[in-house]
Design a protein around this motif. Structure first.
Motif, PDB file in Angstrom:
ATOM      1  N   ILE A  13      21.164  64.007  -1.587  1.00 19.23           N
ATOM      2  CA  ILE A  13      22.398  64.322  -2.324  1.00 19.23           C
ATOM      3  C   ILE A  13      22.685  65.818  -2.256  1.00 19.23           C
ATOM      4  CG2 ILE A  13      23.443  64.394  -4.621  1.00 19.23           C
ATOM      5  CD1 ILE A  13      21.873  61.777  -5.209  1.00 19.23           C
ATOM      6  N   ASN A  14      21.658  66.629  -2.470  1.00 23.26           N
ATOM      7  CA  ASN A  14      21.842  68.084  -2.414  1.00 23.26           C
ATOM      8  C   ASN A  14      22.252  68.528  -1.016  1.00 23.26           C
ATOM      9  OD1 ASN A  14      21.221  68.452  -5.124  1.00 23.26           O
ATOM     10  ND2 ASN A  14      19.044  68.767  -4.729  1.00 23.26           N
ATOM     11  N   PHE A  15      21.685  67.873  -0.005  1.00 21.98           N
ATOM     12  CA  PHE A  15      22.025  68.209   1.373  1.00 21.98           C
ATOM     13  C   PHE A  15      23.476  67.842   1.676  1.00 21.98           C
ATOM     14  CE2 PHE A  15      22.107  66.644   5.877  1.00 21.98           C
ATOM     15  CZ  PHE A  15      22.082  67.882   6.487  1.00 21.98           C
ATOM     16  N   TYR A  16      23.876  66.630   1.351  1.00 24.74           N
ATOM     17  CA  TYR A  16      25.243  66.191   1.655  1.00 24.74           C
ATOM     18  C   TYR A  16      26.281  67.033   0.912  1.00 24.74           C
ATOM     19  CZ  TYR A  16      22.908  62.000   3.508  1.00 24.74           C
ATOM     20  OH  TYR A  16      22.097  61.133   4.209  1.00 24.74           O
ATOM     21  N   THR A  17      26.007  67.356  -0.358  1.00 20.39           N
ATOM     22  CA  THR A  17      26.978  68.148  -1.109  1.00 20.39           C
ATOM     23  C   THR A  17      27.036  69.596  -0.627  1.00 20.39           C
ATOM     24  OG1 THR A  17      25.318  68.487  -2.857  1.00 20.39           O
ATOM     25  CG2 THR A  17      26.919  66.720  -3.201  1.00 20.39           C
ATOM     26  N   SER A  18      26.008  70.028   0.104  1.00 23.02           N
ATOM     27  CA  SER A  18      26.050  71.374   0.694  1.00 23.02           C
ATOM     28  C   SER A  18      26.821  71.378   2.012  1.00 23.02           C
ATOM     29  CB  SER A  18      24.629  71.901   0.929  1.00 23.02           C
ATOM     30  OG  SER A  18      24.011  71.283   2.050  1.00 23.02           O
TER      31      SER A  18
END
Length: 278
Positions: free
Chosen positions: A143-148
């Motif tokens: 999730i943190n990767f995709y939102t970045s």
């Protein structure tokens, strides 16, 4: 990136049949374009692609779709239609998290989580990722990767399993986040599932120019695996298609559509200039 992300569903020759069926189940729905390979359709205003990809990959529950209903009657009707000739994964019933909820797999293999729209969600259909097997425990990282990677994105909420609940303490029970302003959900399960992410359901990223294609390709393929025809797998096993927004127009061009298709089949990462000059 002006266009929205949208799911691609992999079918074995039944894309048109499935699109027609779903369009009869959901309001504000229609088939917008079609050819022997691809059917583009909208359900409740959300775009989907149906791909006649053959028997190589099968849709599984690792990506499902929440459907938020405004009435019990709406849920009952959709549940009857979507569960017909399919499989019930969780019966339609009252649960601690919703007064009327059910999870079913339809006759084409697509899974749907139907529930009452208690929170006034504007997006009626929301893709949900379930992290299983070796990906269980990596949902927050993903999730943190995709939102970045995507602009106009943020983590909305994360609910975790607590001690004594039926999964690993700290694993994600339910999470909500946005990518490109669109709603997504995620969950984790450490149970003995026979499935994980595959090409059966992928996410299409429509790019406005070569700079965007290069950006998303490089970001999402890092630690993952490049494939053909604009496809890649990211480091979590999720499949993405990084495509020019004008690809459909180029492929339907009577003068050069065949040459564009031949170039598409030979490509790994797409080059817009080459496609336009085909």
């Amino acid at each position: 990136m002006k266009g929205k992300l949208y799911p691609c569903l992999w079918f074995d020759g039944k894309a048109k049949e499935a699109a027609t069926y779903y369009s009869s189940v959901f309001e504000n729905s229609k088939i917008t374009s079609e050819n022997p390979m691809v059917v583009i359709f909208e359900l409740n205003g959300m775009q989907f692609m149906g791909l006649n990809g053959g028997p190589q990959f099968k849709i599984n529950p690792s990506i499902s779709f929440f459907v938020f209903a405004d009435s019990a009657e709406e849920i009952d009707k959709k549940w009857k239609d979507l569960s017909a000739d399919g499989n019930v994964m969780m019966p339609l019933d009252k649960y601690p998290w919703n007064e009327k909820y059910g999870w079913c797999q339809d006759k084409f293999g697509v899974t749907w989580q139907l529930m009452m729209n208690d929170n006034g969600a504007e997006q009626k259909i929301v893709p949900s990722f379930m992290f299983t097997k070796q990906q269980s425990g990596r949902a927050e990282e993903a999730i943190n990767f995709y939102t970045s990677v995507f602009k106009n994105s943020k983590v909305e909420m994360i609910s975790r399993y607590e001690k004594g609940e039926p999964d690993v303490e700290g694993n994600i029970k339910h999470a909500r986040f946005t990518l490109n302003g669109q709603a997504f959900a995620a969950m984790e399960s450490s149970g003995p599932h026979a499935f994980t992410f595959n090409e059966g359901i992928s996410l299409v990223v429509p790019c406005d120019d070569q700079e965007e294609i290069d950006y998303f390709w490089n970001k999402l393929s890092e630690g993952g695996k490049e494939s053909q025809c604009g496809w890649l797998k990211d480091k979590f096993g999720m499949s993405w298609q990084i495509v020019p927004a004008i690809l459909g127009k180029l492929m339907s061009d009577p003068a050069k559509g065949k040459r564009v298709m031949e170039l598409v089949m030979k490509s790994v990462k797409f080059n817009i200039e080459e496609l336009e000059n085909a």
